[in-house]
Design a protein around this motif. Structure first.
Motif, PDB file in Angstrom:
ATOM      1  N   UNK A  61       0.830  -1.202   0.000  1.00 31.80           N
ATOM      2  CA  UNK A  61       0.000   0.000   0.000  1.00 31.80           C
ATOM      3  C   UNK A  61       0.867   1.255   0.000  1.00 31.80           C
ATOM      4  N   UNK A  62       1.963   1.221   0.785  1.00 29.69           N
ATOM      5  CA  UNK A  62       2.864   2.380   0.821  1.00 29.69           C
ATOM      6  C   UNK A  62       3.502   2.603  -0.544  1.00 29.69           C
ATOM      7  N   UNK A  63       3.973   1.505  -1.172  1.00 32.51           N
ATOM      8  CA  UNK A  63       4.594   1.636  -2.492  1.00 32.51           C
ATOM      9  C   UNK A  63       3.579   2.130  -3.524  1.00 32.51           C
ATOM     10  N   UNK A  64       2.372   1.620  -3.440  1.00 32.81           N
ATOM     11  CA  UNK A  64       1.347   2.037  -4.412  1.00 32.81           C
ATOM     12  C   UNK A  64       0.980   3.499  -4.217  1.00 32.81           C
ATOM     13  N   UNK A  65       0.865   3.926  -2.964  1.00 30.91           N
ATOM     14  CA  UNK A  65       0.573   5.337  -2.699  1.00 30.91           C
ATOM     15  C   UNK A  65       1.722   6.224  -3.162  1.00 30.91           C
ATOM     16  N   UNK A  66       2.972   5.749  -2.964  1.00 30.87           N
ATOM     17  CA  UNK A  66       4.118   6.521  -3.447  1.00 30.87           C
ATOM     18  C   UNK A  66       4.107   6.619  -4.968  1.00 30.87           C
ATOM     19  N   UNK A  67       3.806   5.496  -5.643  1.00 32.59           N
ATOM     20  CA  UNK A  67       3.743   5.517  -7.103  1.00 32.59           C
ATOM     21  C   UNK A  67       2.600   6.398  -7.595  1.00 32.59           C
ATOM     22  N   UNK A  68       1.486   6.404  -6.868  1.00 40.93           N
ATOM     23  CA  UNK A  68       0.359   7.246  -7.255  1.00 40.93           C
ATOM     24  C   UNK A  68       0.706   8.729  -7.163  1.00 40.93           C
ATOM     25  N   UNK A  69       1.578   9.085  -6.220  1.00 43.83           N
ATOM     26  CA  UNK A  69       1.906  10.494  -6.019  1.00 43.83           C
ATOM     27  C   UNK A  69       3.044  10.975  -6.906  1.00 43.83           C
ATOM     28  N   UNK A  70       3.668  10.083  -7.676  1.00 42.02           N
ATOM     29  CA  UNK A  70       4.765  10.503  -8.540  1.00 42.02           C
ATOM     30  C   UNK A  70       4.252  11.421  -9.652  1.00 42.02           C
ATOM     31  N   UNK A  71       5.046  12.445 -10.009  1.00 43.03           N
ATOM     32  CA  UNK A  71       4.615  13.316 -11.128  1.00 43.03           C
ATOM     33  C   UNK A  71       4.742  12.624 -12.481  1.00 43.03           C
ATOM     34  N   UNK A  72       5.587  11.597 -12.574  1.00 41.49           N
ATOM     35  CA  UNK A  72       5.742  10.851 -13.822  1.00 41.49           C
ATOM     36  C   UNK A  72       4.740   9.717 -13.876  1.00 41.49           C
ATOM     37  N   UNK A  73       4.236   9.455 -15.076  1.00 40.48           N
ATOM     38  CA  UNK A  73       3.296   8.367 -15.251  1.00 40.48           C
ATOM     39  C   UNK A  73       4.007   7.017 -15.282  1.00 40.48           C
ATOM     40  N   UNK A  74       3.420   6.012 -14.637  1.00 35.57           N
ATOM     41  CA  UNK A  74       3.989   4.664 -14.585  1.00 35.57           C
ATOM     42  C   UNK A  74       2.899   3.668 -14.953  1.00 35.57           C
ATOM     43  N   UNK A  75       3.196   2.810 -15.916  1.00 28.75           N
ATOM     44  CA  UNK A  75       2.281   1.750 -16.314  1.00 28.75           C
ATOM     45  C   UNK A  75       3.012   0.416 -16.253  1.00 28.75           C
TER      46      UNK A  75
END
Length: 454
Positions: A104-118
């Motif tokens: 959950x922490x990693x997902x929240x961190x990835x969600x808050x990144x300014x760069x898009x990640x797929x």
């Protein structure tokens, strides 16, 4: 050596064995006293079996209970087994809870990144995406999950790049599908087993800053051209013989004004190359152009170097004659400029074994140390400042070469060894080549005439 059995484990085995042995002893005594020893023993064994089945039923009820309670006690070895299972369950649940929290922490961190990640599967199905990726590419979190990314992006350039991402892992400056005003860079990174990580970055502000820089350089260069021309014209009118006291200063000012004028011209060339988004589709007669450059180089050398042109290919280029001439002339004249007297310079135009054609310039000059090669094409970067200025270089020639080659989908390779010399390779793809229909006569080897000493 085996590990000692814990006291609790030994006690549970003692209890279980005692529950079997004691009834058997009692049954044996009764059998000896009352007779029918076998029947008494079988009766005790049957009752013990029923007792074991009842214990197993208790253990089964505890294992399948929806609300996990403390393990049943007073079951002998089975209580020990239940206690072990319960402990492992608590440890596994705690570990699972920690992993879920970490995910959950990693997902929240990835969600808050300014760069898009797929996250893409091996078949390019969308596994997961963060908020920035959905915003930049116009995706829906639930509706588009599991679909092939090719069906979600309506941009032919991006789709062609995804098909060849193993060759070109980065794609620069493409419009965002959700907002054409935004410019994106995309990078595909392989990870795990058969999965890909697609990183999408908004580079609109960077491109705007780069455009501001280009406009500034172009405007300043244009503004400097006129005053420099005036200054240089007046200096040309001032003959050193007329002002013997200032002869040295006039000569130096002429030299510096000429150098500044050349810098301005190179900056204007770079600005024009930056502004051009497309390249002319002219047929460039390479052999003719390089033959002319060879004769000019021989003239500039004034017999100080051995200059040789070897044309091994009949193929021509498609592109801008002016820009290609500028790039090739920079390489040739740099070789003349930085090769000591008595050195050798070889110009070669040939077909490449892997396809395409290449132009190379080899010299026996000073050479370039390996630590300077990654930055040698940067603007105003100099390996030796004093040597470059003494030779009249502006520090922009190789930058112009790189820009021209990039616009023609070509690649610049440099090999060099200090004290031995350097070779600059310009590799052109098949898409930039054309073969003349009528067979052309082989171009003779151009070499400066040898002057025999008197």
């Amino acid at each position: 050596m085996s590990e000692p059995i814990p006291l609790l484990h030994a006690h549970s085995w003692q209890v279980s064995i005692g529950r079997l042995v004691v009834p058997l002893l009692i049954a044996g005594v009764l059998g000896l006293v009352l007779g029918h020893l076998t029947i008494w023993l079988l009766l005790v064994l049957g009752l013990h079996a029923l007792w074991i089945l009842w214990q197993l039923r208790q253990l089964q009820n505890w294992l399948f209970a929806q609300h996990r309670e403390p393990p049943p006690d007073d079951l002998g070895v089975l209580s020990e087994v239940a206690s072990f299972v319960h402990t492992r369950h608590l440890v596994g649940r705690s570990r699972q809870r920690r992993l879920v929290n970490l995910l959950r922490v990693y997902r929240e961190a990835a969600e808050s990144l300014p760069d898009g990640i797929l996250v893409l599967s091996d078949s390019r199905q969308l596994v997961w995406s963060n908020a920035a990726a959905r915003r930049l590419l116009g995706l829906d979190r639930h509706q588009h999950r599991g679909q092939i990314i090719d069906r979600l992006i309506d941009n032919r350039r991006i789709l062609d790049w995804l098909g060849a991402a193993a060759v070109e892992p980065t794609l620069l400056d493409v419009p965002a599908p959700a907002n054409p005003d935004l410019r994106l860079s995309l990078r595909l990174i392989p990870y795990a087993s058969g999965q890909w990580l697609l990183v999408v970055r908004d580079i609109s502000k960077l491109l705007q800053l780069e455009q501001v820089r280009r406009d500034f350089v172009a405007n300043v260069s244009h503004e400097l051209r006129t005053p420099l021309t005036v200054v240089h014209g007046y200096l040309e009118m001032m003959e050193p013989d007329q002002f013997p006291d200032c002869a040295g200063m006039i000569t130096e000012m002429r030299h510096q004004s000429s150098r500044m004028a050349q810098i301005v011209e190179d900056l204007l060339t770079l600005s024009r190359l930056d502004a051009n988004e497309s390249v002319a589709d002219e047929v460039v007669a390479v052999a003719t152009m390089l033959g002319q450059l060879t004769r000019e180089a021989i003239t500039i050398s004034a017999g100080q170097h051995q200059i040789r042109f070897d044309c091994r290919s009949r193929r021509n280029l498609k592109g801008s004659t002016k820009d290609l001439h500028s790039a090739f002339s920079n390489l040739v004249f740099n070789a003349v400029r930085y090769t000591p007297a008595g050195g050798r310079i070889d110009l070669v135009w040939e077909d490449l074994p892997a396809g395409g054609a290449g132009f190379s310039v080899s010299d026996s000059g000073y050479g370039i140390p390996a630590e300077h090669l990654p930055r040698i094409t940067e603007r105003f970067y100099r390996v030796s400042t004093s040597r470059s200025r003494d030779k009249g270089g502006t520090g922009l020639g190789l930058s112009i070469v790189k820009h021209v080659l990039v616009q023609h989908q070509a690649h610049l390779r440099i090999t060099s060894e200090p004290g031995v010399g350097s070779t600059f390779y310009c590799d052109f793809p098949e898409s930039r080549l054309t073969t003349p229909t009528p067979p052309a006569a082989p171009t003779p080897l151009l070499e400066q005439p040898k002057i025999e000493p008197v």
